[in-house]
Enzyme design. Structure first.
Site, PDB file in Angstrom:
ATOM      1  N   HIS A 473      32.921  32.266   5.264  1.00 33.53           N
ATOM      2  CA  HIS A 473      31.719  31.583   5.276  1.00 33.53           C
ATOM      3  C   HIS A 473      31.911  30.359   4.313  1.00 33.53           C
ATOM      4  O   HIS A 473      31.194  29.455   4.997  1.00 33.53           O
ATOM      5  CB  HIS A 473      30.534  32.775   4.897  1.00 33.53           C
ATOM      6  N   GLU A 474      31.815  30.715   3.010  1.00 32.25           N
ATOM      7  CA  GLU A 474      31.679  29.519   2.277  1.00 32.25           C
ATOM      8  C   GLU A 474      32.763  28.373   2.496  1.00 32.25           C
ATOM      9  O   GLU A 474      32.481  27.327   2.247  1.00 32.25           O
ATOM     10  CB  GLU A 474      31.741  30.077   0.778  1.00 32.25           C
TER      11      GLU A 474
END
Length: 682
Positions: A473-474
């Site tokens: 995600h990051e």
């Protein structure tokens, strides 16, 4: 004007790609550097405002875009380190810097001569002669000034300044209180029986935490996610789970100097006052004007639609969980400190899989390498470790990102483990955004910060599957910034509508459920054995496990955010928890816990940028599920689809997000792929 050539924040770094010289930066450098940079920036602004030439796009809009970059750089370093590697002295600097920066921003936004020139360009410029990106910059600049009070009377401008400075100070204080409350509590275990149920890796981490605190022979559990979450999932001792939960859920809500109730209320009050001063009914109306959702009614309808779909499924899932708990001898009603524990047991019973089984296949270095490989296959880019770039902590690593033809794209800093000076959670940030100067691309400096379990003696950092998706995600956010290719910094990378910014991050999570992707990195850290295919199938099925309940929980945060911000006056209540209980009634399936509250530690909306925008996580899930459906159709590593998505990423905020999305997908997003993926279609 005084220039301190010995202040590393005021001179161009001599390191590769002008990367910040972190080891040279001392706490005492920040305020003098910031004050000096602000004075320089104000001189630049005055020069633009007093230019005798007729205002045009180049001498006003572009000139303003170039002004004050040094202020932005210094502030980025200060506030990024205040989140990732802080201490009391740095926090004091951040408290002092916040109102300085708010005042500086207002000095620009309320500068009458400057705005007169901007307004002249807005009203007289032949927009057909501008590129699409130039048109966006002009529109954003004009609207930014209007939305920050340029059309207000002098008296109202003064009021706006006071509001912004107080709001900035309170926002920093809110975050500090949450960090202190998170760090101040520890659960000290002295008997082995208190560790019952905990996997070996969690016990070892607790032992190391105790040793770090000079408590040999004991075990320490903290409120940091890598410690808190496994304990809530695995610890057999229900009384200890309750104790830990109550500590976590009452952060900044206890009767002490770190209580955030009045700070939250005052921030909400200031936001409402500010919005109304600018002619908006509520803070949410103000915020959503610059979002894809457009207005609070549409957000409310969106949340209600998903809640309606999720609630029947959630009720059924909770009933199944209760029956399973009863089959294990549980009596009474499940409480909030029971859900993760029994869900973990049910998951293992139903799928014969759990974090303990999966973690050996997800050593952090391999997972990171896998994320790099996915980006390489989709976008043709490579990540090369650099040992000659300064870092702010010895655990931070730096990678140079290069294109297929060897062109430098940017730097990626990774900071993966919890420390006392680091706030909890995971985030992506930048030390410098991408932009172009005299036609040359200035590359971005991007950072991923997480809180994953540390390596132990003889073992690398092994990630839970949830942590694997967090890293992806990051990393998706980081790619958005790294692949940016625009002219203007304010339109670069993640500088997009906030309900669009989560698309690039959330879409990356989808690859974690695909066998073809997992085969790249999911290998046992000792044997090198590939994650068995039966585990892969179970991971896919896990994507729907308790998803109705999890959806309701996520929607609850969105409802609470709107309850604070879609109102003309801040909420009135005798007890915060009673207010929250009423707001969450449509989506909360569990009994309330006296003495606990969400809002006082809800950093996303009170010290982050998500006020009136928390719904955007679910909004972006609709986008990412719909977008990934195209990858499923074409192939998850299809290069043409990948390059089409790269074009969306490269455009940053230079075009309207719906225009970019439709160009990629061929149509507006549909909610159906999300409902199907989450198992919410009856």
């Amino acid at each position: 004007m005084k220039t301190d050539i010995h202040n590393p924040l005021l001179v161009e770094s001599e390191h590769p790609f002008a990367a910040p010289d972190f080891p040279a930066i001392q706490t005492e450098h920040y305020l003098p550097a910031l004050q000096e940079a602000i004075e320089r920036a104000k001189a630049e602004i005055d020069a633009i405002a007093q230019n005798p030439a007729t205002p045009d796009f180049a001498n006003t809009i572009e000139a303003l875009e170039r002004a004050g970059k040094q202020v932005n750089r210094i502030a980025s370093i200060l506030f990024n380190l205040n989140s990732a590697e802080t201490n009391d002295a740095l926090q004091a600097v951040a408290r002092e810097a916040s109102p300085l920066l708010a005042a500086y921003s207002n000095d620009i936004m309320l500068h009458e001569q400057l705005f007169a020139r901007i307004r002249h360009v807005w009203e007289h410029c032949d927009k057909s002669q501008l590129t699409a990106e130039q048109q966006m910059l002009l529109t954003q600049t004009y609207r930014q000034f209007v939305r920050n009070g340029a059309l207000l009377s002098e008296a109202d401008k003064a009021t706006l300044r006071q509001i912004d400075e107080e709001k900035a100070r309170l926002s920093v204080q809110f975050g500090e209180n949450v960090l202190k409350e998170t760090n101040d509590f520890i659960l000290v275990l002295e008997l082995e029986e208190e560790l019952a149920g905990l996997p070996e890796w969690a016990v070892e981490a607790a032992r190391q935490e105790a040793e770090k605190r000079n408590m040999p022979g004991k075990w320490v559990i903290t409120l940091q996610a890598p410690s808190f979450m496994p304990f809530m999932q695995y610890a057999e001792r229900r009384d200890l789970r309750e104790k830990l939960y109550r500590a976590y859920a009452s952060r900044a809500y206890r009767n002490n100097e770190h209580n955030n109730v009045e700070i939250a209320r005052r921030i909400a009050e200031l936001r409402a006052q500010r919005a109304q001063l600018l002619g908006y009914p509520t803070h949410a109306h103000f915020v959503l004007e610059e979002r894809m959702a457009q207005n609070p009614a549409r957000v409310q309808a969106f949340l209600d639609e998903l809640a309606q779909k999720a609630k029947p499924v959630a009720i059924r899932q909770m009933s199944e969980l209760e029956k399973y708990a009863e089959s294990l001898g549980f009596e009474g009603q499940l409480q909030r400190w029971d859900i993760s524990f029994y869900a973990e047991k049910l998951k293992k019973h139903r799928f014969e899989i759990d974090d303990d089984l999966l973690k050996p296949y997800f050593p952090l270095p391999q997972v990171l390498s896998g994320a790099f490989e996915v980006a390489g296959r989709l976008y043709g880019i490579r990540f090369q470790k650099r040992n000659d770039i300064p870092v702010y902590h010895e655990e931070v690593e730096v990678y140079e990102v290069v294109d297929a033809d060897g062109t430098h794209l940017g730097l990626l800093y990774t900071d993966f483990h919890p420390r006392e000076g680091k706030r909890s959670g995971a985030w992506m940030t930048t030390f410098r955004e991408q932009y172009k100067e005299d036609g040359k691309r200035i590359s971005p400096l991007v950072s991923i910060v997480c809180n994953f379990t540390r390596p132990t003696q003889g073992k690398p950092s092994l990630l839970t599957f949830n942590e694997v998706t967090t890293l992806f995600h990051e990393f998706g956010h980081a790619l958005h910034a790294l692949l940016s290719d625009v002219t203007y910094e304010s339109l670069s990378g993640t500088n997009v509508y906030w309900d669009f910014v989560e698309l690039p991050s959330q879409i990356m999570e989808n690859w974690c459920y695909e066998a073809e992707c997992l085969a790249l990195f999911a290998k046992h850290y000792e044997s090198g054995e590939l994650l068995p295919m039966e585990y892969v199938e179970k991971i896919k099925a896990l994507g729907k496990f308790m998803e109705g309940y999890q959806t309701l929980r996520q929607l609850g945060f969105g409802y609470l955010d709107m309850a604070w911000h879609a109102v003309e006056q801040p909420p009135v209540f005798d007890k915060l928890e009673d207010f929250e209980r009423e707001v969450l009634t449509p989506v909360d399936l569990l009994p309330p816990v006296e003495g606990t509250a969400i809002s006082t530690a809800f950093s996303h909306i009170f010290s982050g940028g998500y006020s009136a925008g928390y719904y955007s996580y679910k909004w972006a899930e609709v986008l990412d599920a719909d977008a990934f459906a195209l990858f499923r159709e074409k192939g998850i590593f299809d290069r043409q689809t990948g390059l089409a998505f790269r074009r969306l990423l490269a455009a940053g905020g230079s075009r309207h997000p719906m225009e970019l999305y439709k160009e990629f997908r061929g149509h507006e997003p549909s909610v159906e792929p999300l409902l199907r993926r989450a198992g919410l279609l009856e």
